[in-house]
Write a protein that holds these residues in place. Structure first.
Motif, PDB file in Angstrom:
ATOM      1  N   ILE A   1       0.837  -1.203   0.000  1.00 42.50           N
ATOM      2  CA  ILE A   1       0.000   0.000   0.000  1.00 42.50           C
ATOM      3  C   ILE A   1       0.874   1.256   0.000  1.00 42.50           C
ATOM      4  O   ILE A   1       0.629   2.202  -0.771  1.00 42.50           O
ATOM      5  CB  ILE A   1      -0.946  -0.006   1.218  1.00 42.50           C
ATOM      6  N   PHE A   2       1.908   1.260   0.854  1.00 45.50           N
ATOM      7  CA  PHE A   2       2.774   2.438   0.976  1.00 45.50           C
ATOM      8  C   PHE A   2       3.481   2.747  -0.350  1.00 45.50           C
ATOM      9  O   PHE A   2       3.405   3.865  -0.874  1.00 45.50           O
ATOM     10  CB  PHE A   2       3.804   2.204   2.086  1.00 45.50           C
ATOM     11  N   LEU A   3       4.166   1.739  -0.898  1.00 46.67           N
ATOM     12  CA  LEU A   3       4.855   1.944  -2.166  1.00 46.67           C
ATOM     13  C   LEU A   3       3.862   2.112  -3.318  1.00 46.67           C
ATOM     14  O   LEU A   3       4.124   2.834  -4.283  1.00 46.67           O
ATOM     15  CB  LEU A   3       5.793   0.778  -2.463  1.00 46.67           C
ATOM     16  N   GLY A   4       2.706   1.458  -3.204  1.00 49.14           N
ATOM     17  CA  GLY A   4       1.682   1.559  -4.243  1.00 49.14           C
ATOM     18  C   GLY A   4       1.185   2.983  -4.418  1.00 49.14           C
ATOM     19  O   GLY A   4       0.991   3.461  -5.549  1.00 49.14           O
ATOM     20  N   ILE A   5       0.959   3.684  -3.309  1.00 48.64           N
ATOM     21  CA  ILE A   5       0.504   5.073  -3.376  1.00 48.64           C
ATOM     22  C   ILE A   5       1.567   5.956  -4.036  1.00 48.64           C
ATOM     23  O   ILE A   5       1.251   6.805  -4.880  1.00 48.64           O
ATOM     24  CB  ILE A   5       0.163   5.588  -1.967  1.00 48.64           C
ATOM     25  N   ILE A   6       2.825   5.728  -3.671  1.00 52.00           N
ATOM     26  CA  ILE A   6       3.924   6.509  -4.263  1.00 52.00           C
ATOM     27  C   ILE A   6       4.027   6.227  -5.764  1.00 52.00           C
ATOM     28  O   ILE A   6       4.141   7.151  -6.584  1.00 52.00           O
ATOM     29  CB  ILE A   6       5.262   6.192  -3.563  1.00 52.00           C
ATOM     30  N   ILE A   7       3.971   4.948  -6.125  1.00 54.40           N
ATOM     31  CA  ILE A   7       4.078   4.561  -7.538  1.00 54.40           C
ATOM     32  C   ILE A   7       2.896   5.113  -8.331  1.00 54.40           C
ATOM     33  O   ILE A   7       3.070   5.617  -9.455  1.00 54.40           O
ATOM     34  CB  ILE A   7       4.172   3.026  -7.664  1.00 54.40           C
ATOM     35  N   TRP A   8       1.697   5.029  -7.768  1.00 59.04           N
ATOM     36  CA  TRP A   8       0.500   5.575  -8.429  1.00 59.04           C
ATOM     37  C   TRP A   8       0.679   7.073  -8.697  1.00 59.04           C
ATOM     38  O   TRP A   8       0.392   7.558  -9.797  1.00 59.04           O
ATOM     39  CB  TRP A   8      -0.729   5.331  -7.555  1.00 59.04           C
ATOM     40  N   THR A   9       1.177   7.811  -7.700  1.00 62.95           N
ATOM     41  CA  THR A   9       1.377   9.255  -7.848  1.00 62.95           C
ATOM     42  C   THR A   9       2.426   9.556  -8.911  1.00 62.95           C
ATOM     43  O   THR A   9       2.263  10.477  -9.723  1.00 62.95           O
ATOM     44  CB  THR A   9       1.799   9.876  -6.503  1.00 62.95           C
ATOM     45  N   LEU A  10       3.502   8.769  -8.917  1.00 56.94           N
ATOM     46  CA  LEU A  10       4.556   8.970  -9.918  1.00 56.94           C
ATOM     47  C   LEU A  10       4.042   8.693 -11.332  1.00 56.94           C
ATOM     48  O   LEU A  10       4.385   9.412 -12.277  1.00 56.94           O
ATOM     49  CB  LEU A  10       5.753   8.073  -9.603  1.00 56.94           C
ATOM     50  N   PHE A  11       3.233   7.662 -11.474  1.00 55.93           N
ATOM     51  CA  PHE A  11       2.624   7.380 -12.777  1.00 55.93           C
ATOM     52  C   PHE A  11       1.742   8.546 -13.207  1.00 55.93           C
ATOM     53  O   PHE A  11       1.775   8.973 -14.365  1.00 55.93           O
ATOM     54  CB  PHE A  11       1.800   6.090 -12.708  1.00 55.93           C
ATOM     55  N   LEU A  12       0.941   9.050 -12.282  1.00 55.09           N
ATOM     56  CA  LEU A  12       0.050  10.169 -12.576  1.00 55.09           C
ATOM     57  C   LEU A  12       0.826  11.389 -13.048  1.00 55.09           C
ATOM     58  O   LEU A  12       0.489  12.009 -14.068  1.00 55.09           O
ATOM     59  CB  LEU A  12      -0.769  10.523 -11.327  1.00 55.09           C
ATOM     60  N   LYS A  13       1.893  11.721 -12.338  1.00 58.48           N
ATOM     61  CA  LYS A  13       2.690  12.901 -12.663  1.00 58.48           C
ATOM     62  C   LYS A  13       3.583  12.686 -13.883  1.00 58.48           C
ATOM     63  O   LYS A  13       3.991  13.656 -14.530  1.00 58.48           O
ATOM     64  CB  LYS A  13       3.550  13.302 -11.455  1.00 58.48           C
ATOM     65  N   SER A  14       3.868  11.413 -14.218  1.00 56.67           N
ATOM     66  CA  SER A  14       4.764  11.147 -15.345  1.00 56.67           C
ATOM     67  C   SER A  14       4.044  11.199 -16.691  1.00 56.67           C
ATOM     68  O   SER A  14       4.683  11.267 -17.738  1.00 56.67           O
ATOM     69  CB  SER A  14       5.420   9.776 -15.177  1.00 56.67           C
ATOM     70  N   GLY A  15       2.700  11.129 -16.667  1.00 57.99           N
ATOM     71  CA  GLY A  15       1.946  11.140 -17.917  1.00 57.99           C
ATOM     72  C   GLY A  15       1.428   9.781 -18.328  1.00 57.99           C
ATOM     73  O   GLY A  15       0.621   9.668 -19.249  1.00 57.99           O
ATOM     74  N   ILE A  16       1.868   8.725 -17.631  1.00 58.72           N
ATOM     75  CA  ILE A  16       1.324   7.383 -17.861  1.00 58.72           C
ATOM     76  C   ILE A  16       0.046   7.262 -17.038  1.00 58.72           C
ATOM     77  O   ILE A  16       0.011   7.674 -15.882  1.00 58.72           O
ATOM     78  CB  ILE A  16       2.317   6.294 -17.418  1.00 58.72           C
ATOM     79  N   HIS A  17      -0.984   6.683 -17.637  1.00 58.59           N
ATOM     80  CA  HIS A  17      -2.248   6.634 -16.890  1.00 58.59           C
ATOM     81  C   HIS A  17      -2.059   5.845 -15.593  1.00 58.59           C
ATOM     82  O   HIS A  17      -1.583   4.700 -15.610  1.00 58.59           O
ATOM     83  CB  HIS A  17      -3.366   6.010 -17.724  1.00 58.59           C
ATOM     84  N   PRO A  18      -2.420   6.425 -14.437  1.00 61.98           N
ATOM     85  CA  PRO A  18      -2.076   5.828 -13.136  1.00 61.98           C
ATOM     86  C   PRO A  18      -2.745   4.496 -12.842  1.00 61.98           C
ATOM     87  O   PRO A  18      -2.270   3.749 -11.991  1.00 61.98           O
ATOM     88  CB  PRO A  18      -2.525   6.903 -12.132  1.00 61.98           C
ATOM     89  N   THR A  19      -3.839   4.176 -13.542  1.00 59.92           N
ATOM     90  CA  THR A  19      -4.481   2.886 -13.291  1.00 59.92           C
ATOM     91  C   THR A  19      -3.566   1.725 -13.677  1.00 59.92           C
ATOM     92  O   THR A  19      -3.705   0.611 -13.156  1.00 59.92           O
ATOM     93  CB  THR A  19      -5.796   2.770 -14.078  1.00 59.92           C
ATOM     94  N   LEU A  20      -2.622   1.989 -14.581  1.00 55.50           N
ATOM     95  CA  LEU A  20      -1.684   0.937 -14.975  1.00 55.50           C
ATOM     96  C   LEU A  20      -0.793   0.516 -13.814  1.00 55.50           C
ATOM     97  O   LEU A  20      -0.272  -0.607 -13.791  1.00 55.50           O
ATOM     98  CB  LEU A  20      -0.824   1.411 -16.143  1.00 55.50           C
ATOM     99  N   ALA A  21      -0.619   1.412 -12.855  1.00 55.44           N
ATOM    100  CA  ALA A  21       0.150   1.062 -11.660  1.00 55.44           C
ATOM    101  C   ALA A  21      -0.505  -0.102 -10.933  1.00 55.44           C
ATOM    102  O   ALA A  21       0.184  -0.945 -10.341  1.00 55.44           O
ATOM    103  CB  ALA A  21       0.264   2.272 -10.732  1.00 55.44           C
ATOM    104  N   GLY A  22      -1.836  -0.159 -10.979  1.00 52.02           N
ATOM    105  CA  GLY A  22      -2.558  -1.249 -10.323  1.00 52.02           C
ATOM    106  C   GLY A  22      -2.180  -2.597 -10.897  1.00 52.02           C
ATOM    107  O   GLY A  22      -1.920  -3.557 -10.161  1.00 52.02           O
ATOM    108  N   ILE A  23      -2.141  -2.693 -12.229  1.00 49.31           N
ATOM    109  CA  ILE A  23      -1.761  -3.940 -12.889  1.00 49.31           C
ATOM    110  C   ILE A  23      -0.339  -4.352 -12.500  1.00 49.31           C
ATOM    111  O   ILE A  23      -0.080  -5.499 -12.127  1.00 49.31           O
ATOM    112  CB  ILE A  23      -1.839  -3.773 -14.421  1.00 49.31           C
TER     113      ILE A  23
END
Length: 429
Positions: free
Chosen positions: A213-235
């Motif tokens: 959960i901790f790293l997931g939130i960070i990774i989700w935010t980084l995906f969002l800010k990087s321009g990659i759609h953040p839902t892909l972080a879930g996969i």
């Protein structure tokens, strides 16, 4: 016994998805009613309300609609990722022979609708919507199979579930490759490094929901800010969750018996509390249970109801509210195109490639599945609701006219496909 172990989880999955499909339908109807009622303005303004926080160095302030589509849907994709990993490792897709039947069906259901879209599309501005008719909505399609009851064999439900999962995987790849823009490579690189660290931790045998959960939130935010759609972080996060058990069933049973006997031998307090010895045994039981459970199966089990009964219906409620007034500015050609792709593209693509592969003995179709049932299910695959609307919102993010047109096309096409598929399966000879 083995058959029961394999089929029971599938039956439970079908039951949950079927119930979710009914709730999804109610949420869709409610959204359409509210969007075309005196409460329409309040309904629309609710999803435009911004939530988040802003500092001098960081901003994360998004409309409620995007928190649902980018945030909650990441949890949906996490569940999809867990299902994909489980199916490929130990499920219906764990061998070439098993995967060939639904895989070829899924490929037909992806390629042919896309070809239909390009052939029928004559507006350069709507070309980027080609990914809309690709995926199948598992919840809605399984809900219809549930209504049919014993008229359809379990193997047909397994086939529908398997190729819908492959469809979703294809849609995920399309989102990653074609519907992400303005990529910030440094932020994406940091996110990928964190993912590698998470994979390494899992490979070394250590797993923690807290770390995920901790790293997931960070990774989700980084995906969002990087321009990659953040839902892909879930996969991608899902692939870090191990499926292995730390102890075997006999070992767990032996310890369970020992713990049970120790609790029986212990003194029983008349007060509503446990004695120290009992607390110790319960702690041991918890530790052995954690070791016995597969982290992937456990997380999938915990997420399934949240996704099926909250996230997906909420997504439908937020995204299905299309105003159907006569004065609405719509792209009729786009509506017709999407409708045809879902009804004819899906049904022709899936059934044709399955029949060809069956004829040349490339696949083995279960004996209890008839050609008529394959055709019926191929029409049900045209129910492209959740993922189709999601891709439409990405493809036409800057054009409300095309988003509304795409949603109407998805609704009409899905309804027609559902009716035809249901009738074919209902009146099977």
């Amino acid at each position: 016994m083995v058959k029961k172990i394999i089929l029971t989880p599938i039956q439970k999955f079908v039951k949950i998805e079927s119930s979710s499909g009914i709730l999804l339908l109610l949420a869709t109807i409610l959204a359409l009613v509210l969007a075309n009622s005196p409460f329409s303005e309040s309904y629309q303004s609710l999803w435009d309300y911004k939530i988040g926080f802003v500092t001098e160095d960081f901003k994360l302030n998004k409309p409620l609609l995007l928190w649902i589509n980018d945030g909650l849907m990441a949890i949906f994709f996490l569940l999809i990722g867990l299902e994909i990993k489980r199916e490929f490792l130990i499920g219906e897709l764990n061998s070439l022979k098993k995967v060939a039947f639904p895989l070829l069906g899924a490929l037909g259901g992806i390629i042919i609708p896309v070809l239909f879209y390009f052939v029928l599309n004559d507006n350069p501005e709507t070309t980027k919507g080609w990914g809309i008719p690709m995926a199948t909505d598992i919840a809605f399609s399984l809900a219809l199979l549930k209504v049919l009851g014993n008229r359809v064999p379990l193997s047909l439900k397994v086939f529908l579930t398997a190729f819908a999962i492959v469809d979703d995987l294809g849609a995920v790849l399309v989102i990653a490759l074609f519907y992400s823009s303005n990529i910030q490579l440094m932020l994406l690189g940091i996110a990928l490094l964190l993912l590698v660290a998470l994979y390494l931790i899992s490979y070394l045998g250590y797993y923690s929901n807290f770390i995920l959960i901790f790293l997931g939130i960070i990774i989700w935010t980084l995906f969002l800010k990087s321009g990659i759609h953040p839902t892909l972080a879930g996969i991608l996060l899902a692939f870090s969750v191990p499926i292995r058990q730390k102890i075997t069933t006999p070992e767990f049973v032996d310890n369970l018996v020992e713990i049970t006997n120790n609790i029986k031998k212990a003194s029983v307090s008349k007060k509503p509390i446990l004695l120290k010895g009992q607390i110790s045994e319960i702690d041991d039981l918890g530790e052995w249970t954690d070791k016995y459970q597969s982290p992937l199966q456990n997380l999938e089990h915990k997420l399934h109801n949240w996704v099926a009964y909250l996230i997906i219906p909420l997504f439908a409620f937020a995204n299905s509210g299309v105003v159907l007034s006569s004065g609405l500015d719509l792209e009729t050609a786009l509506i017709v195109n999407i409708g045809i792709c879902l009804v004819l593209g899906k049904s022709i693509g899936i059934s044709l490639i399955i029949f060809i592969a069956k004829k040349i003995k490339l696949i083995d179709v279960p004996s209890d599945i008839s050609n008529q049932q394959i055709i019926g299910v191929s029409f049900l695959a045209g129910i492209g609701f959740t993922m189709a609307i999601f891709i439409a919102s990405l493809a036409f993010a800057d054009s409300p006219k095309y988003i509304d047109s795409a949603k109407i096309g998805i609704l009409i096409g899905s309804i027609i496909a559902a009716i035809i598929g249901y009738l074919i399966l209902r009146f099977k000879k």
